[in-house]
Design a protein around this motif. Structure first.
Motif, PDB file in Angstrom:
ATOM      1  N   LYS A   1       0.715  -1.242  -0.003  1.00 32.66           N
ATOM      2  CA  LYS A   1      -0.015  -0.002   0.004  1.00 32.66           C
ATOM      3  C   LYS A   1       0.828   1.381   0.006  1.00 32.66           C
TER       4      LYS A   1
ATOM      5  N   ASP B   1       1.228   3.210  -2.474  1.00 29.46           N
ATOM      6  CA  ASP B   1       0.428   4.342  -2.993  1.00 29.46           C
ATOM      7  C   ASP B   1      -0.335   5.114  -2.038  1.00 29.46           C
ATOM      8  N   ARG B   2      -0.488   4.478  -0.757  1.00 30.47           N
ATOM      9  CA  ARG B   2      -1.151   5.303   0.337  1.00 30.47           C
ATOM     10  C   ARG B   2      -0.147   6.123   1.150  1.00 30.47           C
TER      11      ARG B   2
ATOM     12  N   SER C   1       5.744   8.167  -0.832  1.00 31.72           N
ATOM     13  CA  SER C   1       4.564   7.421  -0.531  1.00 31.72           C
ATOM     14  C   SER C   1       3.235   8.228  -0.831  1.00 31.72           C
TER      15      SER C   1
ATOM     16  N   GLN D   1       0.331  10.171  -2.447  1.00 34.55           N
ATOM     17  CA  GLN D   1       0.506  11.099  -3.317  1.00 34.55           C
ATOM     18  C   GLN D   1       1.776  11.388  -4.066  1.00 34.55           C
TER      19      GLN D   1
ATOM     20  N   PHE E   1       4.417   9.204  -4.142  1.00 30.04           N
ATOM     21  CA  PHE E   1       4.960   7.986  -4.415  1.00 30.04           C
ATOM     22  C   PHE E   1       5.232   7.846  -6.049  1.00 30.04           C
ATOM     23  N   LYS E   2       6.537   7.624  -6.106  1.00 27.26           N
ATOM     24  CA  LYS E   2       7.146   7.727  -7.745  1.00 27.26           C
ATOM     25  C   LYS E   2       7.594   6.632  -8.060  1.00 27.26           C
TER      26      LYS E   2
ATOM     27  N   PHE F   1       6.397   4.161 -10.698  1.00 27.08           N
ATOM     28  CA  PHE F   1       5.153   3.623 -10.378  1.00 27.08           C
ATOM     29  C   PHE F   1       3.973   4.176 -11.457  1.00 27.08           C
TER      30      PHE F   1
ATOM     31  N   ALA G   1       0.057   1.969 -12.378  1.00 34.70           N
ATOM     32  CA  ALA G   1      -0.922   1.072 -12.291  1.00 34.70           C
ATOM     33  C   ALA G   1      -0.847   0.039 -13.610  1.00 34.70           C
TER      34      ALA G   1
ATOM     35  N   SER H   1       2.903  -1.777  -4.134  1.00 38.32           N
ATOM     36  CA  SER H   1       1.457  -2.039  -4.076  1.00 38.32           C
ATOM     37  C   SER H   1       0.766  -3.068  -4.845  1.00 38.32           C
TER      38      SER H   1
ATOM     39  N   ASN I   1      -2.150  -2.088  -6.996  1.00 40.74           N
ATOM     40  CA  ASN I   1      -1.714  -1.668  -8.270  1.00 40.74           C
ATOM     41  C   ASN I   1      -0.652  -2.603  -9.283  1.00 40.74           C
TER      42      ASN I   1
ATOM     43  N   PHE J   1       2.187  -3.462  -8.370  1.00 42.25           N
ATOM     44  CA  PHE J   1       3.634  -2.621  -8.452  1.00 42.25           C
ATOM     45  C   PHE J   1       4.574  -3.169  -7.471  1.00 42.25           C
TER      46      PHE J   1
END
Ligand code: G4P
Length: 525
Positions: free
Chosen positions: A140, A142-143, A172, A174, A176-177, A190, A192, A254, A257, A259
């Protein structure tokens, strides 16, 4: 392909997590990579709704799903991967512990925002007991997640294992690259990637290369700093330490996603152990031996309550398992032949003719098997290593239909063989006591006794804290203890002596007053 090659390509493992960390999602993504399923959402979550309102219908549904998803096998990159599923609900933790006794390695999923949670700690304890190699996947990302170094520290201190990050997140939530794959020296951007077709990786063998800024902007400096710290704090990855369960490699990503999952899987097949030797009461059994041996680690009741048949899950430990071949059921000392052994590919079951070490075979069972049973080609030995733990909750069983006491006894016997709960018998009172890990099991037992065995019962409270298996090198002291504590003595199903401690205080007193007696909270010591 010979036995040797078959063994070498197998990886049998379990994925565990605290509920909601993303175990089901990760499992699904792994299956997608293996081509075992075609679309996301195909694996139904093997978990009862986590709310307190779980009722019997949920349990029924769970049973239906979990037979299908008990074992998920797929081929990936010349490997045969067997994922053993474990129930997410904490009330079924005992089932999970047992499954963990037959896996060769484990992937632990941790929610990046929550860190190490209660259930993860318990599961790790079991892995530690058995020295099972573990890989950690921090999910997670992405959160908004916690600081990655803090997470690593927490894993080390709470799970009591050294860690070694093999990938590193860049931001991480918003911001998160992506992650930097330390193992392969690649930057993963990153995005999806549901279809698994795009390749978001860019090789950067030197993060000081200014080209990296092009992709991650001014996060590059932070990444460089972080990687510097990592190389100072965490020594380079040692396969041996991982295999010896001293260090856990850590990945970030993630699952939702998709990822970081492929990197995890690629590294997993490279480093995770192939099927390992297993200890029996007489010797260490090597998977490469020619003769077959296997152990029953799970028994699953049929969905149709009118048929009391079940599926016994056997892990092949050595040699080849063949259909229609005579095998010795060691505990019952009789030969048995299986005409329709099944294997599990994702959610499909199919009859197989042959299985190899590491594989799980489902055997149709009419009540002959117990968890922990051993099958061989004739050798008398029993595999060790399926311990029972002291339950957490206890109740007396009271028969409410005296005409059906035989059915009740049989039902209790069989349900506890399946591992739904543990059964104890008071040595003085002969009263039956059920011990469970969670409250839901009592509901399960009552319902199944009625619907499958036509027996009805109620439960009465009992003041009990723990069951302790006892031992002493001083025979006389042991006898003396048993006589003095006869009111608190019970037998487990194997007729072993147990001390029933009413409270932590009572246990402490007993330990102080009887120093020659050793008290154990698991059946294996
Ligand atoms: P579990 O088996 O460990 O209990 O967890 P599960 O995979 O069911 O995941 C729990 C919830 O977390 C699910 O959401 C799932 O979609 C979400 N999740 C899993 N991985 C990630 C991730 O990488 N990022 C984000 N943002 N969420 C993730 P849910 O709303 O509870 O269920 P659902 O309706 O999506 O199935």
């Amino acid at each position: 392909m010979g036995l040797k090659e078959e063994i070498k390509k197998r990886r049998t493992f379990g994925i565990v997590s605290h509920p909601d960390a993303g175990k089901t999602t990760l499992t699904e993504k792994l299956l997608l990579f293996g081509g075992a399923i075609q679309e996301a959402g195909a694996v139904k979550s093997n978990k009862i709704k986590k709310s307190a309102t779980s009722d019997w219908m949920d349990i029924e549904r769970q049973r239906g799903i979990s037979v299908a998803t008990s074992v998920m096998a797929f081929d990936y990159s010349n490997h045969k991967i067997n994922i053993l599923d474990t129930p997410g609900h904490k009330d079924f933790a005992e089932d999970t512990y047992r499954t963990l006794t037959v896996v060769d390695s484990v992937i632990i999923v941790i929610d990046g925002a929550k860190g190490v949670e209660e259930q993860t700690k318990k599961l790790m304890e079991v892995c530690r007991m058995r020295k099972t190699p573990v890989i950690v996947f921090i999910n997670k990302m992405d959160r908004p997640s916690r600081d990655s170094f803090d997470l690593l520290d927490e894993i080390e201190s709470q799970l009591q294992i050294k860690v070694n990050p093999l990938s590193w997140p860049i931001g991480s939530g918003q911001s998160f690259k992506g992650v930097y794959n330390i193992y392969e020296k690649k930057l993963m951007l990153f995005g999806a990637n549901e279809k698994l077709t795009e390749d978001n990786s860019i090789e950067f063998h030197d993060v000081n290369d200014s080209g990296i800024e092009e992709y991650i902007g001014n996060s590059a400096n932070q990444l460089r700093d972080d990687l510097n710290i990592i190389s100072e704090v965490y020594p380079s990855f040692s396969l041996e330490e991982y295999r010896n369960a001293i260090v856990a490699p850590v990945f970030f990503g993630s699952a939702l996603n998709n990822f970081g999952v492929k990197e995890l899987l690629d590294c997993f097949i490279e480093i995770a152990p192939q099927p390992l030797p297993k200890q029996s009461d007489t010797r260490l059994v090597d998977p490469f031996e020619d003769t077959f041996s296997g152990i029953v680690f799970k028994i699953h009741a049929n969905m149709d309550p009118k048929h009391r048949d079940r599926i016994a899950f056997v892990k092949v430990v050595s040699g080849k398992f063949l259909r229609n071949f005579n095998y010795l059921h060691v505990r019952q000392n009789r030969m048995m032949k299986f005409s329709s052994p099944t294997a599990f590919m994702a959610s499909k079951k199919s009859i197989i003719d042959i299985a190899f070490p590491g594989d799980i075979v489902g055997l149709h069972d009419t009540g002959n098997f117990k968890i922990g049973d051993t099958l061989t080609e004739g050798e008398i030995m029993n595999f060790k290593g399926i311990p029972t733990f002291s339950p957490e909750l206890f109740k007396y069983v009271v028969n409410t239909d005296p005409m059906k006491s035989k059915q009740l006894a049989k039902g209790l016997e069989q349900l506890t063989d399946e591992g739904v709960a543990q059964l104890f018998t008071g040595q003085l009172s002969s009263r039956k006591i059920i011990g469970t890990v969670g409250a839901l099991q009592f509901e399960v037992i009552q319902f199944r006794l009625l619907h499958e065995y036509g027996a009805s019962c109620i439960f009465e409270p009992i003041q009990l804290y723990k069951t302790c298996w006892i031992k002493s090198s001083d025979k006389k002291a042991l006898e003396d203890f048993k006589i003095r504590k006869i009111q608190n003595m019970a037998f487990d199903k194997d007729k072993r002596d147990l001390f029933l401690a009413d409270s932590p205080y009572a246990l402490q007193i007993a330990q102080e007053k009887f120093p020659k007696i050793e008290f154990y909270f698991t059946s294996e010591f």
